[in-house]
Design an enzyme around this catalytic site. Structure first.
Site, PDB file in Angstrom:
ATOM      1  N   HIS A 168      -2.663   2.173  28.427  1.00 19.42           N
ATOM      2  CA  HIS A 168      -2.556   1.521  27.131  1.00 19.42           C
ATOM      3  C   HIS A 168      -1.170   1.718  26.508  1.00 19.42           C
ATOM      4  CE1 HIS A 168      -3.488   1.132  22.763  1.00 19.42           C
ATOM      5  NE2 HIS A 168      -4.254   0.154  23.198  1.00 19.42           N
ATOM      6  N   ASP A 196       0.345   7.093  21.085  1.00 21.20           N
ATOM      7  CA  ASP A 196      -0.568   6.331  21.940  1.00 21.20           C
ATOM      8  C   ASP A 196      -0.987   7.189  23.122  1.00 21.20           C
ATOM      9  OD1 ASP A 196      -1.519   3.973  23.690  1.00 21.20           O
ATOM     10  OD2 ASP A 196      -0.926   2.986  21.856  1.00 21.20           O
ATOM     11  N   SER A 218      -4.055  -4.007  19.500  1.00 18.09           N
ATOM     12  CA  SER A 218      -3.079  -3.004  19.932  1.00 18.09           C
ATOM     13  C   SER A 218      -1.847  -3.651  20.537  1.00 18.09           C
ATOM     14  CB  SER A 218      -3.674  -2.103  21.002  1.00 18.09           C
ATOM     15  OG  SER A 218      -4.637  -1.270  20.460  1.00 18.09           O
TER      16      SER A 218
HETATM   17  C1  LIG Z   1       0.603   0.336  17.938  1.00 18.89           C
HETATM   18  O1  LIG Z   1      -0.483   0.638  17.116  1.00 18.89           O
HETATM   19  C2  LIG Z   1      -1.693   0.047  17.521  1.00 18.89           C
HETATM   20  C3  LIG Z   1      -2.802   0.430  16.577  1.00 18.89           C
HETATM   21  O2  LIG Z   1      -2.430   0.954  15.398  1.00 18.89           O
HETATM   22  C4  LIG Z   1      -2.058   0.539  18.876  1.00 18.89           C
HETATM   23  O3  LIG Z   1      -3.286   0.007  19.264  1.00 18.89           O
HETATM   24  C5  LIG Z   1      -0.945   0.234  19.834  1.00 18.89           C
HETATM   25  O4  LIG Z   1      -1.257   0.810  21.055  1.00 18.89           O
HETATM   26  C6  LIG Z   1       0.333   0.831  19.327  1.00 18.89           C
HETATM   27  N1  LIG Z   1       1.462   0.454  20.133  1.00 18.89           N
HETATM   28  C7  LIG Z   1       2.383   1.312  20.476  1.00 18.89           C
HETATM   29  C8  LIG Z   1       3.545   0.753  21.206  1.00 18.89           C
HETATM   30  O5  LIG Z   1       2.280   2.481  20.195  1.00 18.89           O
END
Ligand SMILES: *[C@@H]1O[C@H](CO)[C@@H](O)[C@H](O)[C@H]1NC(C)=O
Ligand SMILES: *[C@@H]1O[C@H](CO)[C@@H](O)[C@H](O)[C@H]1NC(C)=O
Ligand SMILES: *[C@@H]1O[C@H](CO)[C@@H](O)[C@H](O)[C@H]1NC(C)=O
Ligand SMILES: *[C@@H]1O[C@H](CO)[C@@H](O)[C@H](O)[C@H]1NC(C)=O
Ligand SMILES: *[C@@H]1O[C@H](CO)[C@@H](O)[C@H](O)[C@H]1NC(C)=O
Ligand SMILES: *[C@@H]1O[C@H](CO)[C@@H](O)[C@H](O)[C@H]1NC(C)=O
Ligand SMILES: *[C@@H]1O[C@H](CO)[C@@H](O)[C@H](O)[C@H]1NC(C)=O
Ligand SMILES: *[C@@H]1O[C@H](CO)[C@@H](O)[C@H](O)[C@H]1NC(C)=O
Ligand SMILES: *[C@@H]1O[C@H](CO)[C@@H](O)[C@H](O)[C@H]1NC(C)=O
Ligand SMILES: *[C@@H]1O[C@H](CO)[C@@H](O)[C@H](O)[C@H]1NC(C)=O
Length: 858
Positions: free
Chosen positions: A208, A165, A520
Site C-alpha cells: 500500500h 503508511d 488512499s
Molecule cells: C495518504 O493518506 C491516505 C489516507 O489518509 C492513505 O490512504 C494513503 O495511503 C496515503 N498516501 C501516502 C503516500 O502516504
C-alpha cells in the site's frame, strides 16, 4: 464496484451480520469478550492529553496532578509512552471499568481511545501489471498535472513530504533504489510497527505505502508521480495486515514533525469519524504548526452519509475522496469472433502461476450437467485445451475449477453475477488452474457473442499486457468514496482526486507496478500537488494555499446536468494547473461556518472574503449553482443507503454580483442562503456552489466555493434504527436471537450467561449513557454502568463489517458521582436504559429500555 471484503479488518471485526433472528455465524465467533460497544477500539488503552504545553510548569503540574488523582483513587495503570513533543500527554493502560473515573479527572484535557485504523483498500494480492517499461500515469492528462509537468519547473524539489503508511520498497528504481544515503530522495523515516526493528520502513508484505508513494512522488522513465522530485520521509505505521493503532500513528507524527516535514500524508482511518477522536486531533496539532496534512476520505461510500473517516474529518486537514476518470489501464484478454476482436477487462490470475500466455485458444462457455453455465456440476462437454467461461455463484471457485480441470480446460474465466468487484479468484485447496475474473457487463456480452452453448467459433488470446479502457463512469464520484458531512456538519470531503484503477509502483517482489483503487490513492495525488504549491511559494499563508487547492477544483454533474452533492464530492476534481495559477484566495474557512444547522429556520448571511494577489485591479462576477440535496434517513425515518436524493435546493441571493478589488486588496461578496423551501420535518442536507468568474477578457481562473446545510431540527433525528432484524434488543452472550421483550430473562453471570444488548445507529450519536434501573421502576435511574466511555459514536455501516453494535453487561455499576465505587449489583430484577444524545446534545434524543434482566439464582 469494489470489494469491501478486502478491508483487511477481517481478523478484528468478525461480527456476523444479523440475519432475521439468529446469529448468521457460529455464536462463539461473536467478539463479546469485553464490555464494549466499539469493537474497533483497543480495550484498556488510552491516550491522555494533559492541560498545558510539554516542558512548561503548567504542563508539568497537570501531569503530576493527573497521576496523583489516579493514585488517590486507587486506580492501577501502566505508562507505555510519554509524549513531550507535539502535545503534552501519555499513552497508558488502565482498565475500561475506570473510564468514568479517569474521564472525570480535570487535569486530563482529552481522553482518546486507541482505535485500530486501516487503509481500507489494499487487496491481499495486488493485481500486478507488467513491469517494463513503466507506463505513464493516465490521470495526469485530466487533472492539469501533465500541463504543469510539461510547462513549469515545479516538481517538488527540496520539499519534505512525510508519508505515514505501510512503508516503502526503497529498492524500487522509482525512488532511486536507495535509502537515506547522500543524494537519496528518501532522507527520513523509520518503522513504528512493533513487529520488526525500529529503523527500517521496508515494505515487502503490504504494498500500500509503495503504491501511494509512487502516486505522490514516483519517477521512473515514463512513470511520474505528481511531485516527482520531492524529498521523502517514510514512516511505517501499518503492519502487513494494514492495521495501525492510534499510538503508532502518534509516534510517527511526532517524528515527522521533528524531521521538519512540510507536508504529511496520513494514511488511514476509522469510518464515521468525529473531529474529537485522537487521530483527528493529531492532524489539527500538526496543521497548527504550519504542516499541511492530507488525508483520504475513506472507502465506505456505499454506506452513504456520515462515512468519512477520522482523521479525514479534522477541520484543518485536506480530506480527499475519489473521482472516476475517463481512462484506466487493466489486464485484458482479446476475444475474436468472426474476425472481430474485443478487448475484455480481467483481473490477474493467481500469483502461484507464471504469467499466462495463451494464443488463439478456444473460448468455451461452461455447460454443466444441470444445464447452467455455473460449472458447479461436471461439464457436459469436452473442453480440452480451452479457456472456459463460467458464471459466478451457487458453488465455490474450487468446485468450478475442479470441474473445468476434469473436462480438460486450461484456464477459467469467471464472470461476475452482480456489479461489484469480485477481486482475484482464490481456491480453498491446492488446485492448479490459472483463473481470472471478468465484470458482469463483459460476461454478459461474451455470453451473447458465444450463443447458447459451446462457442468454438470464438478464440481468445491472453497474455500479460495492459490495455487502456474507456471508463463509462468517467467524471462521477467513485461509489466507494466516503460521504460527508462530518457528524457535526462540516463539509468533508474537501475535494476529489483520481482514485480508481490507479496505476503506480508496487514492491519489486509484488511485480513493481500495478493498479489499486481507493481514496488512499486519491490523497497522495493532492499531497503531491501541495508539495508543488509549497515549492512555488505562490501562496502567502497556509490558508491561502489550502484555498488555492480546494477552490480551484471542478465539481462534477450527473447525466441530467445536476451537480452531485457537496457531501459527496466537496468541490470536485482537483486541478493542479488552476491551483498553481490561482491569484485570488478565498478566506471562507476562516470567516464563516461552512455548515448551516437551520434549527432556528433563519436565513444565513455570509461574506465571502477574497484577496487579490494580481498586480492590477480585477473584477469578479459571483453566481450560484445548486447541487442535489441528500438524506441519510428515509421518509419512514429509517436509514437510507444509498442516500435519498431531492432536487429541492436552498436559494442563494447576492447583494452585489460584480465585485472589484485593487491590486493587493481584500474584498468581499455578500450572500444570503435561505432554506425556506424545505419541509422542516424531513431531514435533508442541501448544498451548492458559489462561483466566482473573472470578467471576460481579463484572464484568470474560476473559483468554486461550496456551501452545505440542513433545514431540519437535527435534534429530532432518530438515531436508533428500528426496522433492522428486531434491533435494538437483548440477547444472551451464549447465542440465540433477540429475547422476548415482555418476558423476564435470568442471567447467572457465569460462563457465557451474560446479557448483551445489540443496536444499530443510523446517524452519529454524541454520547451513549448506560444506566441501571429496577425493573419495577424502569424510568427511575438507580445506578450507572457507563456515562462517558461511549462518546462520539459512528453510525452503523454494512460495508465495514460493523452493521450493529453490541454491549455485554457484567452486572456491575456505580452510583452517580461515585465512579470509583464499582460494585456488583445484588440479585434482583433490573432493566438497562440506553440513552443516546444527538450530535448537538440539546436534548435526550432517544432511550432504549431492555426487557427485564434478572440477575443471579438458577
Ligand atoms: C495518504 O493518506 C491516505 C489516507 O489518509 C492513505 O490512504 C494513503 O495511503 C496515503 N498516501 C501516502 C503516500 O502516504
Ligand atoms: C514516563 O515519565 C515518567 C516520569 O518522568 C517516568 O517515570 C517513566 O519511566 C516514563 N515512562 C516511559 C514509558 O517512558
Ligand atoms: C505533456 O507531455 C506528454 C509527454 O510528452 C504528452 O503526452 C502530453 O500530451 C502533454 N500534455 C499536455 C497537457 O501538454
Ligand atoms: C532533485 O532534487 C535534488 C535535491 O533534493 C536536487 O539536487 C536536484 O537538482 C533535483 N533534480 C531535478 C531534476 O530538479
Ligand atoms: C505488536 O503489537 C500487537 C498489537 O498491538 C501486539 O498484540 C503484539 O503483542 C505486539 N508484538 C510485539 C512483539 O510487541
Ligand atoms: C497555519 O500555520 C500557522 C503556523 O505557521 C498556524 O498557526 C495556523 O494554525 C495554521 N493554520 C492552518 C489552517 O493550518
Ligand atoms: C452471485 O454469486 C454469489 C457468490 O457465490 C452468491 O452468493 C449470490 O447468491 C449470487 N447472486 C446471484 C444473483 O446469482
Ligand atoms: C489485443 O488486440 C490488440 C489489437 O490488435 C493488440 O494490440 C493487443 O496486443 C492484443 N492483446 C492481447 C492480449 O493479445
Ligand atoms: C488597497 O490598494 C491600494 C492601492 O494599491 C493600497 O494603497 C491600499 O493600502 C490597499 N488597501 C488595503 C486595505 O489593502
Ligand atoms: C469559467 O466559467 C465560465 C462560465 O461558466 C466559462 O465560460 C469559462 O470557460 C470558465 N473559465 C475557465 C478558465 O475555466
Amino acid at each position: 464496484m469494489y470489494s469491501f471484503a478486502r478491508l483487511g479488518l477481517g481478523s478484528f471485526l468478525v461480527l456476523a451480520v444479523f440475519t432475521t433472528h439468529t446469529w448468521a455465524d457460529d455464536s462463539s465467533t461473536i467478539p463479546l469478550g469485553t464490555d464494549g460497544v466499539n469493537i474497533n477500539i483497543v480495550p484498556n488503552q488510552y491516550i491522555i492529553e494533559f492541560e498545558g504545553e510539554p516542558d512548561t510548569d503548567a504542563g508539568e503540574q497537570a501531569t503530576q496532578d493527573f497521576f496523583k488523582s489516579l493514585s488517590d483513587g486507587g486506580i492501577s495503570y501502566t505508562v507505555y509512552e510519554n509524549y513531550t513533543s507535539l502535545f503534552n500527554g501519555v499513552f497508558i493502560g488502565v482498565d475500561d471499568k475506570y473510564f468514568d473515573a479517569v474521564y472525570g479527572i480535570t487535569s486530563a484535557a482529552s481522553v482518546w481511545a486507541t482505535r485500530l485504523s486501516n487503509a481500507g483498500d489494499q487487496p491481499p494480492v495486488p493485481p500486478n501489471l507488467p513491469t517494463s517499461p513503466p507506463l505513464p500515469n493516465l490521470a495526469h492528462e485530466y487533472t492539469g498535472v501533465n500541463r504543469v509537468h510539461n510547462s513549469t519547473q515545479w516538481d517538488g524539489t527540496g520539499i519534505k513530504v512525510g508519508i505515514l503508511d505501510s512503508g516503502i520498497d526503497y529498492n524500487h528504481p522509482a525512488f532511486g533504489s536507495c535509502y537515506k544515503t547522500p543524494g537519496c530522495r528518501i532522507q527520513y523515516g523509520g518503522n513504528y510497527v512493533n513487529d520488526t526493528d525500529r529503523a527500517d520502513p521496508l515494505d515487502t508484505c503490504n504494498g500500500h505505502g509503495t503504491h501511494v508513494a509512487g502516486v505522490l512522488a514516483g519517477n521512473h522513465q515514463e512513470f511520474r508521480g505528481v511531485a516527482p522530485n520531492a524529498t521523502l520521509g517514510i514512516y511505517r505505521i501499518m503492519d502487513c495486515k494494514g492495521v495501525a493503532p492510534t499510538n503508532w500513528v502518534i509516534k510517527a507524527a511526532i517524528q515527522a514533525h521533528k524531521d521538519g516535514m512540510q507536508v504529511v500524508n496520513l494514511s488511514l482511518g476509522t469510518p464515521g469519524g468525529w473531529r474529537g477522536w485522537g487521530e483527528s486531533s493529531i492532524v489539527n496539532k500538526l496543521a497548527r504548526r504550519g504542516i499541511y496534512v492530507i488525508t483520504a476520505a475513506g472507502n465506505n461510500g456505499m454506506d452513504g452519509l456520515w462515512t468519512v473517516v477520522s482523521p479525514a474529518v479534522a477541520t484543518q486537514g485536506i480530506a480527499v475522496g475519489a473521482m472516476e476518470l475517463p481512462r484506466y489501464y487493466a489486464l485484458h484478454l482479446n476475444v475474436t469472433v468472426a474476425g472481430k476482436t474485443f478487448p475484455i477487462q480481467r483481473t490477474e490470475q493467481q500469483t502461484d502461476f507464471p504469467p499466462l500466455n495463451l494464443r488463439n485458444v478456444r473460448l468455451v462457455r461452461a455447460t454443466g450437467a444441470d444445464g447452467t453455465d455455473l460449472a458447479c456440476t461436471p461439464l457436459a462437454q469436452e473442453v480440452k485445451g480451452a479457456l472456459v467461461l463460467a458464471q459466478r455463484g451457487t458453488c465455490d471457485y474450487t468446485t468450478k475449477a475442479i470441474n473445468v480441470l476434469n473436462a480438460g480446460g486450461v484456464a477459467l474465466a469467471v464472470y461476475n453475477n452482480r456489479t461489484d468487484d469480485m477481486g482475484p479468484i482464490s481456491y480453498s485447496q491446492a488446485v492448479t488452474l490459472p483463473s481470472f475474473s471478468l465484470t458482469i457487463a463483459d460476461g454478459q456480452a461474451l455470453v451473447k457473442l458465444l450463443g447458447g452453448s459451446g462457442g468454438s467459433a470464438a478464440t481468445a488470446t491472453v497474455n500479460h499486457e495492459v490495455y487502456a479502457f474507456d471508463n463509462v463512469l468517467a467524471y462521477t464520484p467513485a461509489s466507494y468514496s466516503a460521504w460527508g458531512p462530518d457528524p457535526e456538519g462540516a463539509i468533508k470531503p474537501d475535494l476529489l482526486a483520481p482514485g480508481s484503477n490507479v496505476y503506480s509502483t508496487l514492491p519489486l517482489n509484488m511485480g513493481s507496478y500495478g493498479s489499486m483503487s481507493g481514496t488512499s490513492m486519491a490523497a497522495p495525488y493532492v499531497t503531491g500537488l501541495v508539495a508543488l504549491l509549497v515549492q512555488s511559494q505562490r501562496a502567502t499563508t497556509n490558508l491561502t494555499l489550502i484555498s488555492n487547492v480546494v477552490h480551484t477544483a471542478t465539481p462534477a454533474k450527473n447525466a441530467a446536468g445536476q451537480y452531485f452533492s457537496v457531501a459527496q464530492q466537496g468541490t470536485g476534481l482537483v486541478n493542479a494547473w488552476n491551483a498553481l495559477h490561482a491569484d485570488l484566495a478565498f478566506t471562507l474557512r476562516r470567516s464563516v461556518p461552512v455548515y448551516y444547522d437551520d434549527r432556528r429556520y433563519t436565513k444565513f448571511p455570509l461574506k465571502l472574503w477574497w484577496e487579490n494577489r494580481v498586480n492590477a485591479k480585477v473584477t469578479y462576477h459571483f453566481s450560484s449553482q445548486p447541487a442535489l440535496s441528500v438524506s441519510g434517513v428515509g421518509t419512514d425515518s429509517q436509514s437510507a443507503t444509498p442516500p435519498r436524493i431531492s432536487t429541492t435546493a436552498a436559494s442563494v441571493s447576492f447583494k452585489q454580483t460584480s465585485v472589484s478589488a485593487l491590486a493587493g486588496n481584500e474584498s468581499f461578496a455578500e450572500v444570503t442562503i435561505s432554506s425556506s423551501k424545505f419541509d422542516r420535518r424531513d431531514f435533508m442536507v442541501y448544498s451548492g456552489y458559489i462561483q466566482a468568474t473573472p470578467t471576460v477578457g481579463t484572464g484568470g481562473i474560476n473559483y468554486t466555493l461550496p456551501y452545505l446545510g440542513s433545514a431540519y431540527a437535527t435534534v429530532n433525528l432518530p438515531l436508533l434504527q428500528s426496522n433492522y432484524a428486531g434491533l435494538p434488543c437483548l440477547l444472551r452472550e451464549s447465542g440465540g436471537g433477540c429475547l422476548d421483550a415482555k418476558s423476564v430473562h435470568r442471567f447467572t453471570l457465569t460462563g457465557k450467561d451474560f446479557p448483551v444488548v445489540a443496536y444499530r445507529l443510523q446517524a452519529p450519536a454524541r454520547q451513549l449513557m448506560i444506566k441501571i434501573a429496577y425493573a419495577a421502576t424502569p424510568n427511575s435511574v438507580h445506578a450507572s454502568v457507563e456515562s462517558y466511555l461511549y462518546g462520539m459514536q459512528s453510525r452503523s455501516m454494512d460495508t465495514n463489517g460493523v452493521p450493529f453494535y453490541t454491549f455485554r453487561w457484567s452486572g456491575r455499576g456505580h452510583y452517580f458521582g461515585k465512579p470509583l465505587d464499582l460494585f456488583d449489583l445484588p440479585n434482583n430484577k433490573y432493566v438497562l436504559r440506553f440513552t443516546f444524545l444527538s450530535v448537538f446534545m440539546d436534548t435526550e434524543s432517544q432511550t432504549y429500555i431492555t426487557p427485564t434482566i434478572q440477575l443471579g439464582g438458577s
